[in-house]
Scaffold this active site. Structure first.
Site, short mmCIF file in Angstrom:
data_model
loop_
_atom_site.label_atom_id
_atom_site.label_comp_id
_atom_site.label_asym_id
_atom_site.label_seq_id
_atom_site.Cartn_x
_atom_site.Cartn_y
_atom_site.Cartn_z
N LYS A 189 81.00 3.74 5.92
CA LYS A 189 81.24 3.53 4.48
C LYS A 189 80.45 2.33 3.95
O LYS A 189 79.78 2.43 2.93
CB LYS A 189 82.74 3.31 4.20
N ARG A 247 93.64 3.54 0.45
CA ARG A 247 93.93 3.87 1.85
C ARG A 247 95.32 4.47 2.01
O ARG A 247 95.68 4.85 3.13
CB ARG A 247 93.86 2.59 2.68
N ARG A 305 79.41 -2.98 16.32
CA ARG A 305 79.12 -3.44 14.94
C ARG A 305 78.91 -4.95 14.91
O ARG A 305 79.64 -5.71 15.49
CB ARG A 305 80.29 -3.07 14.02
N ARG A 355 83.38 -8.86 14.15
CA ARG A 355 84.65 -9.09 13.45
C ARG A 355 85.81 -9.25 14.43
O ARG A 355 85.85 -8.58 15.46
CB ARG A 355 84.95 -7.91 12.52
N ARG A 398 93.85 0.85 14.46
CA ARG A 398 93.36 1.14 13.10
C ARG A 398 93.09 2.63 12.92
O ARG A 398 93.33 3.18 11.85
CB ARG A 398 92.10 0.31 12.82
P1 ADP Z 1 86.72 -0.71 8.22
O1 ADP Z 1 85.41 -0.87 7.50
O2 ADP Z 1 86.57 -0.85 9.69
O3 ADP Z 1 87.45 0.54 7.83
P2 ADP Z 1 87.78 -2.67 6.38
O4 ADP Z 1 86.80 -3.77 6.35
O5 ADP Z 1 87.76 -1.68 5.28
O6 ADP Z 1 87.63 -1.92 7.78
O7 ADP Z 1 89.25 -3.23 6.51
C1 ADP Z 1 89.59 -4.22 7.47
C2 ADP Z 1 91.10 -4.49 7.38
O8 ADP Z 1 91.41 -4.98 6.07
C3 ADP Z 1 91.99 -3.26 7.55
O9 ADP Z 1 92.27 -2.97 8.91
C4 ADP Z 1 93.24 -3.69 6.77
O10 ADP Z 1 94.02 -4.60 7.52
C5 ADP Z 1 92.64 -4.46 5.60
N1 ADP Z 1 92.39 -3.59 4.43
C6 ADP Z 1 91.17 -3.32 3.86
N2 ADP Z 1 91.31 -2.50 2.81
C7 ADP Z 1 92.64 -2.22 2.71
C8 ADP Z 1 93.41 -1.40 1.83
N3 ADP Z 1 92.85 -0.69 0.84
N4 ADP Z 1 94.74 -1.35 2.04
C9 ADP Z 1 95.34 -2.07 3.01
N5 ADP Z 1 94.67 -2.84 3.87
C10 ADP Z 1 93.32 -2.92 3.73
P1 ADP Z 2 82.81 1.41 7.92
O1 ADP Z 2 82.50 0.56 6.72
O2 ADP Z 2 83.14 2.82 7.55
O3 ADP Z 2 83.84 0.80 8.82
P2 ADP Z 2 80.15 0.59 8.86
O4 ADP Z 2 79.23 0.95 7.75
O5 ADP Z 2 80.52 -0.83 9.04
O6 ADP Z 2 81.48 1.52 8.80
O7 ADP Z 2 79.51 1.14 10.23
C1 ADP Z 2 80.12 0.89 11.49
C2 ADP Z 2 79.03 0.60 12.54
O8 ADP Z 2 78.30 1.79 12.79
C3 ADP Z 2 78.00 -0.45 12.11
O9 ADP Z 2 77.65 -1.21 13.23
C4 ADP Z 2 76.82 0.38 11.61
O10 ADP Z 2 75.59 -0.30 11.81
C5 ADP Z 2 76.91 1.62 12.51
N1 ADP Z 2 76.46 2.85 11.84
C6 ADP Z 2 76.54 3.18 10.52
N2 ADP Z 2 76.02 4.40 10.28
C7 ADP Z 2 75.62 4.88 11.50
C8 ADP Z 2 74.99 6.11 11.93
N3 ADP Z 2 74.70 7.06 11.07
N4 ADP Z 2 74.73 6.24 13.25
C9 ADP Z 2 75.03 5.24 14.13
N5 ADP Z 2 75.61 4.08 13.79
C10 ADP Z 2 75.90 3.88 12.49
#
Ligand code: ADP
Ligand code: ADP
Ligand code: ZN
Length: 214
Positions: free
Chosen positions: A13, A88, A127, A160, A171
């Site tokens: 995302k 979410r 990541r 992270r 998660r």
């Molecule tokens: P990822 O990209 O791995 O999905 P995020 O960066 O979006 O993770 O979120 C990291 C953490 O921040 C989540 O595990 C949660 O604890 C919190 N968080 C982020 N967005 C939300 C949301 N919309 N509602 C509740 N918690 C959130």
């Molecule tokens: P989210 O915001 O949904 O948690 P991220 O954009 O942070 O996901 O991506 C998670 C990890 O996967 C990062 O290290 C990113 O560089 C890697 N990644 C993203 N897109 C791809 C892809 N198409 N193939 C392989 N790795 C990817």
């Protein structure tokens, strides 16, 4: 354009949102980034949120809804935005509908990025994020040119706190339980665009553009 990027942790995302920011010149609204900024700044909200984030649990809806409501009222959101990591829960999605109605606005698309669970674990484990500018890397799939340094700004990249295997599994469980109901929620509203999230980053970006009719 107002759109939501929906998908499990590691689906890409954030990576795809940054490409859409450049293409459409609208801001990325990432609740995860906003919470991490609050944690770093040591605000009360940040201190409260950190307890949940470290455990891989969701931050309470009331906190998140307040945060997003305020953000969407900022002038840079007037021409649209990309919601990344919000909503979410169904409660958050319903609150978003109310906020949009109050602003006489509506969503255009909800992109659901679909990635198999095995890939998610690998993606998150590798990541790395730039501490300065938030650029995203992967040690294997998308490495920076110099290990530990951001290509864009030269800042240090880091892993992270919540990207360790045990928290990641938690998660993913939270996503399955609390967030997947949003797929049918938005399907029922005719907004859902399913996009396969495996393959090259650029290729996925093209699929998203096609799904948006852009
Ligand atoms: P990822 O990209 O791995 O999905 P995020 O960066 O979006 O993770 O979120 C990291 C953490 O921040 C989540 O595990 C949660 O604890 C919190 N968080 C982020 N967005 C939300 C949301 N919309 N509602 C509740 N918690 C959130
Ligand atoms: P989210 O915001 O949904 O948690 P991220 O954009 O942070 O996901 O991506 C998670 C990890 O996967 C990062 O290290 C990113 O560089 C890697 N990644 C993203 N897109 C791809 C892809 N198409 N193939 C392989 N790795 C990817
Ligand atoms: Zn950087």
């Amino acid at each position: 354009m107002r759109l939501i990027l929906l998908g499990p942790p590691g689906a890409g995302k954030g990576t795809q949102a940054k490409l859409l920011v450049n293409r459409f010149a609208i801001p990325q609204v990432s609740t995860g980034d906003m919470l991490r900024a609050a944690v770093k700044a040591g605000t009360r909200l940040g201190q409260e949120a950190k307890r949940y984030m470290d455990q891989g649990a969701l931050v309470p809806d009331a906190v998140i809804i307040g945060l997003v409501r305020e953000r969407l009222r900022q002038p840079d959101c007037a021409g649209g935005y990309i919601l990344d990591g919000f909503p979410r829960t169904v409660a958050q999605a319903e609150a978003l509908e109310k906020t949009l109605a109050a602003l006489h606005a509506s969503l255009d698309h909800v992109v659901s990025l679909e990635v198999p669970t095995e890939d998610l674990v690998l993606r998150i484990a590798g990541r790395r994020t730039c501490k300065n500018c938030g650029a995203m890397y992967h040690v294997r799939f998308s490495p920076s040119q110099t290990d530990g340094r951001c290509d864009a700004c030269g800042g240090p990249t880091y892993q992270r706190d919540d990207d360790h295997e045990e928290t990641v599994r938690r998660r993913l469980g939270v996503y399955a339980e609390q967030t997947t109901p949003l797929i049918s929620f938005y399907e029922a509203r005719g907004l859902l665009r399913r996009v396969p999230g495996t393959g090259e980053i650029a290729e996925i970006s093209q699929r998203i553009s096609a799904a948006l009719g852009a």
